[in-house]
Enzyme design. Structure first.
Site, PDB file in Angstrom:
ATOM      1  N   GLU A 128      46.012  50.129  45.156  1.00 40.67           N
ATOM      2  CA  GLU A 128      46.139  51.102  44.063  1.00 40.67           C
ATOM      3  C   GLU A 128      45.781  52.486  44.587  1.00 40.67           C
ATOM      4  O   GLU A 128      44.763  52.644  45.264  1.00 40.67           O
ATOM      5  CB  GLU A 128      45.221  50.745  42.896  1.00 40.67           C
ATOM      6  CG  GLU A 128      45.482  51.625  41.693  1.00 40.67           C
ATOM      7  CD  GLU A 128      44.633  51.261  40.473  1.00 40.67           C
ATOM      8  OE1 GLU A 128      44.719  51.974  39.479  1.00 40.67           O
ATOM      9  OE2 GLU A 128      43.874  50.276  40.532  1.00 40.67           O
ATOM     10  N   GLY A 268      35.039  52.475  43.826  1.00 43.48           N
ATOM     11  CA  GLY A 268      33.911  51.618  43.512  1.00 43.48           C
ATOM     12  C   GLY A 268      34.281  50.156  43.669  1.00 43.48           C
ATOM     13  O   GLY A 268      33.529  49.363  44.227  1.00 43.48           O
ATOM     14  N   ALA A 269      35.473  49.805  43.173  1.00 43.89           N
ATOM     15  CA  ALA A 269      35.947  48.428  43.265  1.00 43.89           C
ATOM     16  C   ALA A 269      37.402  48.407  42.836  1.00 43.89           C
ATOM     17  O   ALA A 269      37.935  49.395  42.333  1.00 43.89           O
ATOM     18  CB  ALA A 269      35.112  47.503  42.376  1.00 43.89           C
ATOM     19  N   MET A 270      38.051  47.246  43.017  1.00 46.35           N
ATOM     20  CA  MET A 270      39.469  47.103  42.698  1.00 46.35           C
ATOM     21  C   MET A 270      39.719  45.744  42.065  1.00 46.35           C
ATOM     22  O   MET A 270      39.260  44.727  42.574  1.00 46.35           O
ATOM     23  CB  MET A 270      40.316  47.275  43.963  1.00 46.35           C
ATOM     24  CG  MET A 270      41.798  47.163  43.731  1.00 46.35           C
ATOM     25  SD  MET A 270      42.397  48.414  42.576  1.00 46.35           S
ATOM     26  CE  MET A 270      43.759  47.528  41.831  1.00 46.35           C
ATOM     27  N   GLU A 271      40.484  45.757  40.961  1.00 44.17           N
ATOM     28  CA  GLU A 271      40.639  44.590  40.102  1.00 44.17           C
ATOM     29  C   GLU A 271      41.765  43.660  40.498  1.00 44.17           C
ATOM     30  O   GLU A 271      42.287  42.918  39.654  1.00 44.17           O
ATOM     31  CB  GLU A 271      40.873  45.049  38.661  1.00 44.17           C
ATOM     32  CG  GLU A 271      42.226  45.714  38.383  1.00 44.17           C
ATOM     33  CD  GLU A 271      42.248  47.219  38.539  1.00 44.17           C
ATOM     34  OE1 GLU A 271      43.164  47.857  38.013  1.00 44.17           O
ATOM     35  OE2 GLU A 271      41.327  47.752  39.192  1.00 44.17           O
ATOM     36  N   ASN A 272      42.184  43.619  41.759  1.00 48.76           N
ATOM     37  CA  ASN A 272      43.282  42.740  42.183  1.00 48.76           C
ATOM     38  C   ASN A 272      43.177  41.371  41.520  1.00 48.76           C
ATOM     39  O   ASN A 272      42.108  40.781  41.464  1.00 48.76           O
ATOM     40  CB  ASN A 272      43.239  42.547  43.696  1.00 48.76           C
ATOM     41  CG  ASN A 272      42.952  43.823  44.444  1.00 48.76           C
ATOM     42  OD1 ASN A 272      43.709  44.765  44.395  1.00 48.76           O
ATOM     43  ND2 ASN A 272      41.812  43.842  45.129  1.00 48.76           N
ATOM     44  N   HIS A 304      33.559  45.727  34.522  1.00 49.65           N
ATOM     45  CA  HIS A 304      34.776  46.545  34.434  1.00 49.65           C
ATOM     46  C   HIS A 304      35.937  45.881  35.162  1.00 49.65           C
ATOM     47  O   HIS A 304      37.032  45.743  34.598  1.00 49.65           O
ATOM     48  CB  HIS A 304      34.487  47.926  35.036  1.00 49.65           C
ATOM     49  CG  HIS A 304      35.656  48.861  35.013  1.00 49.65           C
ATOM     50  ND1 HIS A 304      35.849  49.777  34.014  1.00 49.65           N
ATOM     51  CD2 HIS A 304      36.700  49.012  35.866  1.00 49.65           C
ATOM     52  CE1 HIS A 304      36.965  50.452  34.250  1.00 49.65           C
ATOM     53  NE2 HIS A 304      37.499  50.007  35.376  1.00 49.65           N
ATOM     54  N   GLU A 305      35.707  45.458  36.377  1.00 50.52           N
ATOM     55  CA  GLU A 305      36.798  44.870  37.151  1.00 50.52           C
ATOM     56  C   GLU A 305      37.224  43.523  36.573  1.00 50.52           C
ATOM     57  O   GLU A 305      38.420  43.201  36.568  1.00 50.52           O
ATOM     58  CB  GLU A 305      36.399  44.734  38.625  1.00 50.52           C
ATOM     59  CG  GLU A 305      35.931  46.023  39.285  1.00 50.52           C
ATOM     60  CD  GLU A 305      36.899  47.183  39.127  1.00 50.52           C
ATOM     61  OE1 GLU A 305      38.119  46.960  39.025  1.00 50.52           O
ATOM     62  OE2 GLU A 305      36.422  48.335  39.094  1.00 50.52           O
ATOM     63  N   GLU A 327      42.604  52.167  32.489  1.00 51.61           N
ATOM     64  CA  GLU A 327      41.272  52.608  32.905  1.00 51.61           C
ATOM     65  C   GLU A 327      40.402  53.062  31.732  1.00 51.61           C
ATOM     66  O   GLU A 327      39.257  52.644  31.607  1.00 51.61           O
ATOM     67  CB  GLU A 327      41.386  53.705  33.955  1.00 51.61           C
ATOM     68  CG  GLU A 327      41.956  53.234  35.280  1.00 51.61           C
ATOM     69  CD  GLU A 327      41.167  52.115  35.930  1.00 51.61           C
ATOM     70  OE1 GLU A 327      40.030  51.837  35.505  1.00 51.61           O
ATOM     71  OE2 GLU A 327      41.694  51.498  36.870  1.00 51.61           O
TER      72      GLU A 327
END
Length: 880
Positions: A128, A268-272, A304-305, A327
């Site tokens: 992303e 911070g992080a990624m929601e794959n 969140h993720e 988001e």
């Protein structure tokens, strides 16, 4: 690196792809510098598309190694391949077909940390927003949803685990030196949600039983030796899964959920889907190395993720202009989760502070843009406070307007209607309008208009008639590209507090107020209450129900009445904060003019009284003691800002409050919880109050002794870092401070996340020569310019977190940032662009600093081979 900086993407130009992708089968043969990627893509022409339409795939720094149609090589005359696009001509007109694309990429040298890269021996992806095109040629856009199958082949010696999205289909050895794994994700997804990880990692495991009785395997992968620091993240994950079932009825949909923590990560992080990749600072925690704030952030970001599984993955956004749809909505969901897990008022106060510190300045400067922008040059630059934080506030306002029941009905309809879709803001709002019967067309302007609305408030008390009239008037200033604004629908929660502290229960006349909320939809509206027994005090924008500025002439006595009696904890804090802000703004102006400051005793009295009030939770009292930051004061002043005067005025107030409440602060500074450390909200609140009191008590002492004693006695990172911050902020030149900094570095020399704190604390030390300390730290052995966390801790901490030290009149702070941005841009444009946003408010400074800032920005713009990321930001700052 891409250098084409002129292309502008427009919302109005959206159209679907000519070809529909049904499935993509990927095979990776991992190698540090020669990773081979074979992509087999099943497509068919969309109905109505011309027979001679070309297939155009995205790329980024790619080299095509092979290209086939239905298993046969394509004639080179029928395609054109550049590093950024692959165009194929004369494709089948009516039947599905398969394109096979082969590329070879170098993860080891991918310093952008976008696409497939290698960090500390671990292969990792970040796709992303547009990283998948750095892996293979494809439709790299969020509205192309396909089913993915992924096979990973790698050397056993360097990759113990081979991970991707979905469920594991098979794994095993290929030969003596290599092994492979195949994953299948049955849920169609866009390319930005693709993920791959390969490496030798440590693992902790657990499981979760869903509300329908399915057992889901939970796995968190970290660097070896850090497994014991991932337990809190696992606990937060399980609580998040349970909360989403209970609050929204949403169940997880795969057999496995995995998290991988890596140290080099831009975000911070990624929601794959099914395989979240995290910056390790938001996974790893133990009492010795993580603060209470770290624990709270881990809890929030894990949630969140995970929540993205539905608001982002199952329902994604049609195009990147709709980014707030995933988001902003998911931030709202993680905010309400944290409020349920912790103190709701204290959590809300933290959200307001964050919004005002980051989003309000964005709205007021050259980088202003709507929650849903209509144009962009570089999408990476729109992962902003406006999209995230203001986007969350817009969702919160929908709930305020509709009420909890209709809001839930709207969310249920959204999940039912758009599961598996790439949706738009219009789709989202239509669900709430249909579920509630409310007309949300005017409210929708919150998504399309930039800027922070201002609401002026006046009141009129008629003692003879026992009526109380409230008049509201809205205005919205021009912003770049939007000189004129339409009237907004602004929901303002309110209360009328009577002299005895009770609340008047009557409703105003008319239909524009309901359930304690004024609905301001016209330029100017009045609301009249009848039968009011005594003059009330108006509490307005309770809970910060709308992200607006309130202009209201309210006396100090009325504010104190709200602070003592309001039933809304957030409103009590806002009243305290307003009193402090008013005084600090006036004191800053007097400081600038060289005039004496008035006594701050009344402010000190109410702050000390609040700190002493045992009926209030400790975390709230800690928030009350935190004076508005220098950046908050600057924002209220608005223009011709002198950071030195603000710093001097704030320090003077700190000193007066400290002296007035010396005995109280000395007592509270020693009131941290006893026994073993717990990250619970209750204990964290007690430590927050003790830390706030320590800062005042040390100032009252006039020396570093108390803070140094706290540093020496600390048995957890929260107290240790609190004490070190008191030393560096109040006694920067003291020998004890230098000793504490040395001791901290020695103790945590092998822990990168703890060392990030060491760099950040020094970056925010006061003084006109802090920039020299930063320059020295840039050359220190532990400073790694390739690690985003380390860069953000020092350069970001200095430029965004130290208004006085960064905005020195000489311009040295600006020049330092400009040099670093130009240098970092060569390796990691996304990181460089985000650092540069620290200068977004440069036009609000006094003339001398403005000119120095302008020259620094010009030097960036004139640098050779700027990335689109940095070029976009600097152009908007200079031209906006």
């Amino acid at each position: 690196m891409r250098t084409e900086t002129g292309q502008v993407f427009k919302l109005k130009d959206y159209r679907p792809t000519d070809f529909v992708v049904e499935r993509i089968d990927l095979t990776f043969e991992l190698d540090p510098t020669q990773t081979r990627v074979v992509s087999r893509i099943s497509l068919q022409r969309r109905d109505g598309v011309a027979a001679d339409a070309e297939l155009v795939f995205d790329g980024d720094e790619l080299s095509l190694e092979g290209l086939q149609l239905d298993g046969r090589d394509i004639d080179p005359a029928l395609y054109t391949a550049t590093p950024d696009t692959l165009t194929i001509r004369e494709l089948p007109a009516s039947v599905p077909f398969e394109i096979t694309v082969t590329t070879v990429i170098s993860p080891q040298t991918n310093t952008q940390l976008m696409g497939l890269y290698r960090t500390n021996g671990v292969y990792c992806t970040q796709c992303e927003a547009q990283g998948f095109r750095r892996i293979t040629y494809f439709y790299d856009r969020p509205d192309v949803l396909a089913v993915y199958s992924v096979t990973i082949i790698a050397r056993k010696s360097e990759t113990r685990y081979l991970l991707s999205n979905g469920n594991l289909v098979s794994s095993g050895s290929l030969d003596e030196g290599r092994h492979c794994a195949t994953w299948f994700d049955p849920h169609p997804k866009p390319s930005y949600l693709f993920a791959l990880v390969g490496g030798d990692l440590g693992l902790i495991e657990d499981s979760f039983t869903t509300m329908s009785g399915r057992e889901v395997a939970l796995k968190i992968y970290v660097e070896h030796g850090k497994e014991n620091r991932a337990g809190y993240a696992m606990d937060a994950l399980k609580r998040s899964m349970k909360w989403d079932e209970e609050v929204y009825g949403l169940e997880y949909d795969l057999d496995i959920f995995q998290i991988v923590a890596v140290s080099d990560f831009n975000m911070g992080a990624m929601e794959n889907k099914g395989l979240n990749v995290f910056n390790d600072k938001y996974v790893l925690a133990d009492p010795e190395t993580a603060t209470d704030a770290d624990y709270a952030n881990i809890e929030a970001i894990i949630a969140h993720e995970y929540f993205h599984n539905w608001t982002g993955n199952r329902i994604t956004c049609r195009d990147w202009f709709q980014l707030c749809l995933k988001e902003g909505l998911t931030v709202y969901r993680d905010h309400t989760f944290s409020a349920d897990q912790r103190s709701a008022p204290v959590k809300r106060i933290a959200e307001i502070r964050l919004l005002k510190a980051h989003q309000f300045p964005e709205d007021a400067g050259p980088l202003a843009h709507p929650v849903r922008p209509e144009t962009y040059r570089e999408i990476n630059n729109f992962y902003t406070a406006t999209v995230y934080e203001k986007g969350s506030e817009v969702v919160r306002m929908i709930r305020t307007i509709l009420g909890a029941e209709d809001f839930r009905k709207g969310m249920d309809l959204y999940f039912e209607r758009h599961d598996g879709d790439a949706a738009t803001i219009e789709d989202f709002l239509a669900c709430f309008a249909e579920a509630s019967g409310r007309d949300l067309r005017q409210f929708a302007l919150w998504y399309s208009q930039a800027g922070t609305p201002s609401v002026s408030v006046s009141t009129d008390w008629n003692e003879a008639g026992h009526t109380f009239k409230v008049t509201l008037e809205q205005s919205l200033a021009a912003t770049p590209g939007q000189p004129r604004k339409a009237l907004m629908h602004i929901p303002l929660a309110y209360g009328l507090i009577l002299p005895d502290g009770s609340e008047f229960a009557g409703q105003p006349s008319g239909n524009d107020a309901e359930n304690g909320v004024f609905h301001l939809t016209r330029r100017k509206q009045s609301f009249t209450f009848t039968g009011v027994p005594e003059r009330p005090v108006l509490s307005i924008n309770r809970g910060f129900s709308a992200p607006v500025t309130i202009a209201m002439e309210q006396s100090a006595a009325d504010l104190a009445h709200i602070a003592r009696h309001d039933s809304d904890g957030v409103a009590r804090w806002q009243a305290l904060n307003e009193q402090a802000t008013r005084y600090l703004v006036e004191a800053s102006k007097l400081c600038r003019d060289g005039r004496n400051l008035p006594s701050a005793q009344k402010l000190a009295e109410i702050l000390v009284a609040t700190a002493s009030d045992e009926s209030l939770e400790p975390a709230f009292r800690a928030q009350a003691l935190a004076l508005p930051a220098e950046s908050d004061i600057a924002r209220e002043i608005g223009s011709n800002i002198d950071p030195d005067s603000i710093h001097a005025a704030r320090n003077a107030v700190l000193s007066e409050v400290a002296r007035f409440g010396a005995d109280v602060f000395a007592r509270l500074a020693g009131a941290a919880p006893e026994g073993a450390y717990s990250p619970s909200a209750e204990d964290a609140g007690k430590r927050a109050l003790a830390g706030a009191a320590l800062a005042y008590a040390a100032i009252a002492d006039g020396g570093p002794g108390r803070a140094m004693a706290a540093f020496d006695a600390a048995d957890n990172m929260t107290v240790l870092s609190q004490a070190l911050q008191v030393l560096t902020q109040s006694f920067p030149a003291a020998a004890e401070t230098a000793d504490a900094l040395t001791a901290f570095r020695t103790r945590f020399s092998g822990d990168p996340l703890a060392l990030d704190k060491w760099y950040a604390i020094q970056a925010m030390m006061p003084g006109k020569t802090t920039w020299r300390r930063v320059e020295e730290l840039l050359d220190s052995p532990d400073f790694d310019r390739s690690n985003p966390n380390r860069v953000r801790s020092l350069i970001g901490g200095f430029s965004a977190g130290n208004p006085t030290g960064f905005n020195v009149a000489s311009g040295d702070g600006y020049r330092l940032l400009a040099r670093e941005v130009i240098d970092i841009d060569k390796r990691n444009p996304q990181l460089a662009a985000r650092l540069l946003t620290a200068m977004r408010s440069w036009r609000s400074l006094e003339a001398g600093r403005q000119e120095q800032a302008r020259l620094a920005l010009v030097s960036i713009r004139e640098a050779a081979n700027l990335s689109p990321d940095v070029s976009d930001i600097v152009d908007r700052m200079l031209d906006g």
